[in-house]
Design a protein around this motif. Structure first.
Motif, PDB file in Angstrom:
ATOM      1  N   ASP A 144      65.307  70.462 -55.195  1.00 42.79           N
ATOM      2  CA  ASP A 144      64.287  69.843 -54.280  1.00 42.79           C
ATOM      3  C   ASP A 144      63.337  68.750 -54.698  1.00 42.79           C
ATOM      4  OD1 ASP A 144      64.969  71.860 -52.309  1.00 42.79           O
ATOM      5  OD2 ASP A 144      63.734  73.261 -53.331  1.00 42.79           O
ATOM      6  N   LEU A 145      64.003  68.040 -55.568  1.00 44.38           N
ATOM      7  CA  LEU A 145      63.070  66.808 -56.243  1.00 44.38           C
ATOM      8  C   LEU A 145      64.144  65.496 -55.860  1.00 44.38           C
ATOM      9  CD1 LEU A 145      60.862  65.690 -57.990  1.00 44.38           C
ATOM     10  CD2 LEU A 145      62.174  66.027 -59.939  1.00 44.38           C
ATOM     11  N   SER A 146      63.474  64.610 -55.145  1.00 46.29           N
ATOM     12  CA  SER A 146      64.237  63.393 -54.647  1.00 46.29           C
ATOM     13  C   SER A 146      64.056  62.407 -55.823  1.00 46.29           C
ATOM     14  CB  SER A 146      63.580  62.836 -53.518  1.00 46.29           C
ATOM     15  OG  SER A 146      64.372  61.644 -53.045  1.00 46.29           O
ATOM     16  N   ILE A 174      69.776  67.643 -67.477  1.00 47.44           N
ATOM     17  CA  ILE A 174      69.190  66.773 -68.353  1.00 47.44           C
ATOM     18  C   ILE A 174      68.308  65.841 -67.406  1.00 47.44           C
ATOM     19  CG2 ILE A 174      69.533  64.727 -69.742  1.00 47.44           C
ATOM     20  CD1 ILE A 174      71.997  66.226 -70.650  1.00 47.44           C
ATOM     21  N   ILE A 175      68.750  65.401 -66.303  1.00 41.65           N
ATOM     22  CA  ILE A 175      67.912  64.537 -65.531  1.00 41.65           C
ATOM     23  C   ILE A 175      66.647  65.169 -64.852  1.00 41.65           C
ATOM     24  CG2 ILE A 175      68.052  63.065 -63.283  1.00 41.65           C
ATOM     25  CD1 ILE A 175      71.013  62.646 -63.957  1.00 41.65           C
ATOM     26  N   TYR A 176      66.946  66.651 -64.413  1.00 37.08           N
ATOM     27  CA  TYR A 176      65.707  67.067 -63.658  1.00 37.08           C
ATOM     28  C   TYR A 176      64.556  67.411 -64.903  1.00 37.08           C
ATOM     29  CZ  TYR A 176      63.165  70.905 -61.236  1.00 37.08           C
ATOM     30  OH  TYR A 176      62.146  71.512 -60.953  1.00 37.08           O
ATOM     31  N   THR A 177      64.902  67.932 -66.037  1.00 31.72           N
ATOM     32  CA  THR A 177      63.770  68.043 -67.096  1.00 31.72           C
ATOM     33  C   THR A 177      63.389  66.656 -67.477  1.00 31.72           C
ATOM     34  OG1 THR A 177      65.453  69.693 -68.104  1.00 31.72           O
ATOM     35  CG2 THR A 177      63.860  68.971 -69.381  1.00 31.72           C
TER      36      THR A 177
END
Length: 540
Positions: free
Chosen positions: A93-95, A19-22
């Motif tokens: 790999d997304l900070s 959810i957070i990444y999307t």
């Protein structure tokens, strides 16, 4: 559009990460977990608009809330009180840096995650959408050795991004720069940043008193929230410090009023205030589906009155697979005011708001409406988006929606092709076609049959005007003024939505009495040329 997710095959940790990444990939600024009676609805705020994403079933509802509270450092056993937390993690790999807030509701706990993205701050002031003139004025402001610079706007209007961009410019080895924030949203090397903690008495006001003993050159206050903070900030600026801060107001003029309402002495405010940067965020047009359309008369008048330019067409949003409703990303519209000596004298002397406005909005000050219209001409955003953000009946605009400046347009005869019934009626009243007596009146739309409406008062008579209504420029769908009766008269003659082109205009005055038993006809009486219009008359 809701997304269907098979939650039965995924562990709760992967569900939360997905959810957070999307949301981050879609460019969302906030994630809303809205509780309902049987589920949780997930919504993303993209470009300022909330969009439905998914529905979480009741079976994993508690586990989801618990997982969010654990990773954000909240107390999972407390569900009756609001809590705040933070998440700093890396997903695929997304900070990500996030702020989390929980709020108890009647359906359960509501969680909102704010995704912080200060990449724009690192790109410099040039990337924030300032016009060349506004950017020049802002650079002049931050060169001042002391005084207050305020960045104003609503919540989520990009104030923090602008302030951090200014701090990046001011952060040099030669200065001692101290900030007091709630919370510290972005760590910057070379700056002493202080986190407010009201539970232990570490408030904005108490920290500011201590900062003044730390030999600061530049002080940044996250937000001026109360009278005490405002007073300390003003006094700090007049003792040789440059103060940056934010405040929740709509424009530069309202900011001055807000500070005076906070009981800041006018002479101190006049001597300390250097400039005000007001801003709002408008959605950008998607470059993949932008299209043009002809401009209507109102839009032409709006651009002519505010920018002095003639337009024939405007861009509009259509929507495609690359955007959301024709928009992708946002850009700020600004209003930058440099406090001149005249404005300082006006503030100190307590000049009324109407006169102060004339000094504030001079030729050198570009209002947010004007800045937005310039971005519309550059095909960056749409007029619809600017009108959504900036009220046209605000006191700092030059034209009011639906109203025509008769001094510029001339007589009402020049507006024969105008389709706005309100404009036509205003023109007719200006030309004396409709005479209104000094008594309570009620405006009734002629297109709707009138039920139980008393039209003629007891002390009235009818004077016939030999000039037809159609010759005065009123269309068949025009609205009319009807004088509300104090005492009923029967029968009552009501106006209908069809008027014969040569119908006589009637002006009602107070010279002749009409009794209850004697209803005077209006001559010449040619209101209805056929029987079907008579059906629209409704008796009391």
């Amino acid at each position: 559009m809701l997304k269907k997710i098979d939650f039965t095959k995924l562990p709760i940790t992967e569900i939360v990460n997905e959810i957070i990444y999307t949301a981050a990939q879609a460019g969302a600024s906030d994630i809303h977990f809205d509780p309902t009676e049987t589920s949780i609805k997930i919504r993303f705020r993209i470009d300022g608009i909330l969009i439905d994403y998914a529905i979480i079933p009741e079976s994993i509802r508690k586990n989801l809330i618990a997982r969010l509270k654990i990773i954000s450092g909240m107390d999972i056993t407390e569900s009756r009180l609001p809590q705040d937390g933070a998440i700093k993690t890396t997903i695929k790999d997304l900070s990500l840096d996030m702020r989390v807030s929980s709020l108890p509701t009647n359906e359960g706990e509501k969680i909102v995650i704010r995704i912080l993205d200060y990449s724009a701050s690192l790109k410099g002031l040039e990337s924030l959408g300032f016009s060349p003139n506004n950017l020049r004025k802002l650079r002049e402001l931050i060169k001042e050795p002391n005084g207050i610079i305020l960045v104003t706007g609503a919540t989520g209007s990009g104030k923090s991004t602008t302030v951090y961009s200014i701090l990046q410019v001011l952060n040099t080895p030669e200065v001692n720069l101290v900030t007091v924030e709630d919370p510290v949203e972005m760590n910057i090397d070379g700056i002493n940043q202080i986190q407010v903690n009201s539970e232990i008495g570490l408030t904005f006001a108490s920290v500011l008193r201590s900062i003044l003993r730390q030999d600061p050159d530049i002080i940044m206050i996250g937000e001026i929230r109360d009278d005490e903070t405002a007073k300390i900030a003003v006094r700090a600026s007049i003792t040789g410090h440059l103060v940056l801060s934010t405040i929740h107001t709509n424009n530069a003029l309202n900011t001055i009023e807000r500070l005076t309402d906070m009981e800041v002495e006018r002479y101190l405010l006049a001597s300390s205030l250097n400039g005000i940067v007001s801003q709002k965020l408008a959605r950008r047009l998607c470059p993949h589906c932008i299209k043009k359309r002809p401009a209507i008369d109102f839009e032409k008048r709006l651009f002519k009155a505010n920018l002095g330019v003639d337009i024939t067409e405007l861009s509009y949003a259509t929507g495609c697979s690359e955007c959301v409703g024709g928009y992708k990303g946002r850009i700020a519209i600004h209003e930058v005011l440099i406090i001149s000596q005249e404005i300082r004298d006006a503030i100190s002397n307590g000049m009324p708001k109407e006169e102060l406005r004339k000094l504030v909005y001079t030729k050198d000050t570009t209002t947010m409406l004007q800045d937005g219209l310039q971005k519309v001409l550059q095909n960056i955003t749409t007029l619809e988006e600017i009108l959504r953000l900036v009220e046209l009946d605000d006191e700092n605009t030059k034209i009011v929606y639906g109203k025509v400046n008769m001094g510029q347009e001339g007589s009402a005869n020049t507006m024969e092709n105008q389709t706005n019934d309100t404009d036509v009626l205003n023109n007719n009243v200006t030309n004396g076609m409709v005479k209104q007596e000094p008594q309570k009146t009620e405006t009734v739309n002629a297109t709707t049959p009138i039920r139980k409406q008393n039209v003629i008062s007891n002390n009235t008579s009818n004077t016939v005007n030999n000039q037809g209504i159609m010759n005065q420029g009123v269309s068949n769908n025009s609205t009319i003024n009807q004088v509300k009766n104090v005492k009923p008269i029967s029968p009552v003659l009501n106006a209908t939505n069809t008027m014969k082109q040569g119908m006589t205009n009637h002006v009602i005055d107070n010279t002749t009495n009409l009794s209850d038993n004697n209803t005077q006809s209006i001559k010449p009486l040619d209101l209805f040329s056929n029987n079907k219009n008579q059906d629209e008359i409704l008796d009391l």
